[in-house]
Design an enzyme around this catalytic site. Structure first.
Site, PDB file in Angstrom:
ATOM      1  N   GLU A 129       0.847  -1.171   0.000  1.00 45.13           N
ATOM      2  CA  GLU A 129       0.000   0.000   0.000  1.00 45.13           C
ATOM      3  C   GLU A 129       0.886   1.225   0.000  1.00 45.13           C
ATOM      4  OE1 GLU A 129      -3.378   1.085   2.968  1.00 45.13           O
ATOM      5  OE2 GLU A 129      -2.468  -0.816   3.570  1.00 45.13           O
ATOM      6  N   GLU A 131       0.745   5.668   0.656  1.00 42.67           N
ATOM      7  CA  GLU A 131      -0.135   6.732   1.129  1.00 42.67           C
ATOM      8  C   GLU A 131       0.686   7.955   1.508  1.00 42.67           C
ATOM      9  OE1 GLU A 131      -3.162   5.078   3.699  1.00 42.67           O
ATOM     10  OE2 GLU A 131      -3.401   7.033   4.682  1.00 42.67           O
TER      11      GLU A 131
END
Lengths: 240, 240
Positions: A129, A131
DNA sequence: CCAAAAGTGTTAACAGTACACCCATGC
DNA sequence: GCATGGGTGTACTGTTAACACTTTTGG
């Protein structure tokens, strides 16, 4: 002490070498950093800097330059090309034990990018992920490796140098920007506040010196107050 | 793209990692750099920066820190301890092909040392000879590796930063020094000339701020003119 | 009209620059 | 005395800092 090196071989152990990328942008009056959530050990599930191994071999081409590895990782994890960012090597981080698995020496780079040039954020093949986080929220996060130290060093380095390097500020602002937007970038990066009038005087000097150009007659879009003029950096001018 | 790393093993190739030391001192109104004549291939017989391999292993202690390798090389080749010098990491140099034998990534450091602290110059076990050269004479020399690039980067870095970092100037001057000696250090390192009166004003401000101390009543030894007062850096004061 | 943001002007303090000049010493 | 380097003073200039003020827009 044993003789270590012969003509075309070696008998010393070698470390792994990685690049770690501190990718920063300014958005919503805040300095944001790109982190990836690790999909592998060590520090599985924790947030860390994007990066990866420098691809090397012994012959004949020896693999990629360390700078090229930084550019490759940047593209793999953000889709950004070097001409879209201000990319700079910070320094090497080489404490023993900084990677618990085996000996890894890391070369840290930082990349400054304008929010409007950030297209996509792609998790690389060792990242689950990705971010953007506010740099002010990092103290409470448990980052992997010595990445807090790397980030602190990068932020300090940038804050110390942005005042003397227009390219850094230029890379954090859209192609056309207002005086206030540029001023806020300086304020956010350095943590100081800049007097509007005095900042504008510096700005106007840069206009006279040809470092900045007036962006044709247009104005920023609506808000409560008076619309501001737009400007652009003159990329062909030499700084100083 | 193949999966590269498993939990406690690796299948990627590793580079060798070295430290290269740019050791500088000011003597005879000149900035001098320590070079060693290589006793081994490659570049056998040519002059090059002192340095050597970072000693690493994979477990359990992983070997020495990269900073520790720099300190060790400094001591091995000059007898200097870190408290005798201003030691700073410049950055990593990682171009493929910079060592013709096999892939080597180097972390460059520079060390600034006062001429009166230089005790001995010892050739390490991969160096045949060591000697101080004027930095202005380097253009005509054929140095090994990418060492000219490293030296240029170090000299530029130092010239840019000495004005704002008293520690750097302090490390290049004897424990007790005159205003003129300090001024000459700045002139030699930056290549600019400093007006005597204006420099003294800065100097006197540093005295008032407690950054410098008057060395008790003594005076520099004989010459044609008036003897100068001696001063010392206040090592317990915080800079800025 | 009012709020909000852009943009200008005014003043004082300070630091850097370019000089001219004086001081202490060896010969 | 005179040459040599140490050390000080002064006037000019440009930059920074603090703050007040005017201008242009939306509601």
């Amino acid at each position: 002490m044993a003789r270590r090196v012969k003509q075309h071989s070696y008998d010393h152990a070698r470390p792994s070498v990685t690049v770690d990328m501190v990718v920063l942008t300014v958005v919503d009056l805040d300095l944001k950093i790109l982190l990836i959530r690790r999909g592998e050990a060590p520090f599985l599930g924790q947030w860390a800097l994007p990066g990866g191994f420098v691809r090397v071999n012994d012959a004949p081409d020896q693999g990629e330059d360390v700078d090229a590895a930084a550019i490759r990782e940047l593209r793999e994890e953000t889709g950004l090309r070097p001409e879209d960012v201000y990319l700079h090597q910070l320094r090497a981080f080489g404490r023993a034990g900084r990677d618990p698995r085996y000996r890894v020496i890391s070369v840290a780079y930082y990349a400054l990018v304008a929010a409007d040039r950030v297209r996509r954020v792609v998790a690389g093949d060792d990242a689950a992920e990705a971010e953007w986080f506010s740099t002010s929220s990092l103290e409470t996060m448990a980052l992997g490796f010595d990445h807090p130290e790397i980030i602190d060093a990068a932020l300090e380095h940038i804050a110390d140098r942005i005042d003397g390097d227009f390219g850094m500020a230029a890379s954090l602002v859209p192609a056309a920007f207002t005086k206030a937007e540029l001023r806020r970038v300086y304020e956010i990066v350095t943590g100081q506040s800049y007097d509007k009038s005095n900042f504008n005087k510096r700005f106007n000097r840069m206009l006279e010196d040809g470092l900045l150009l007036e962006s044709p007659g247009r104005r920023a879009f609506a808000g409560p107050g008076r619309p501001a003029s737009l400007y652009a950096f003159n990329l062909s001018a030499d700084e100083d």
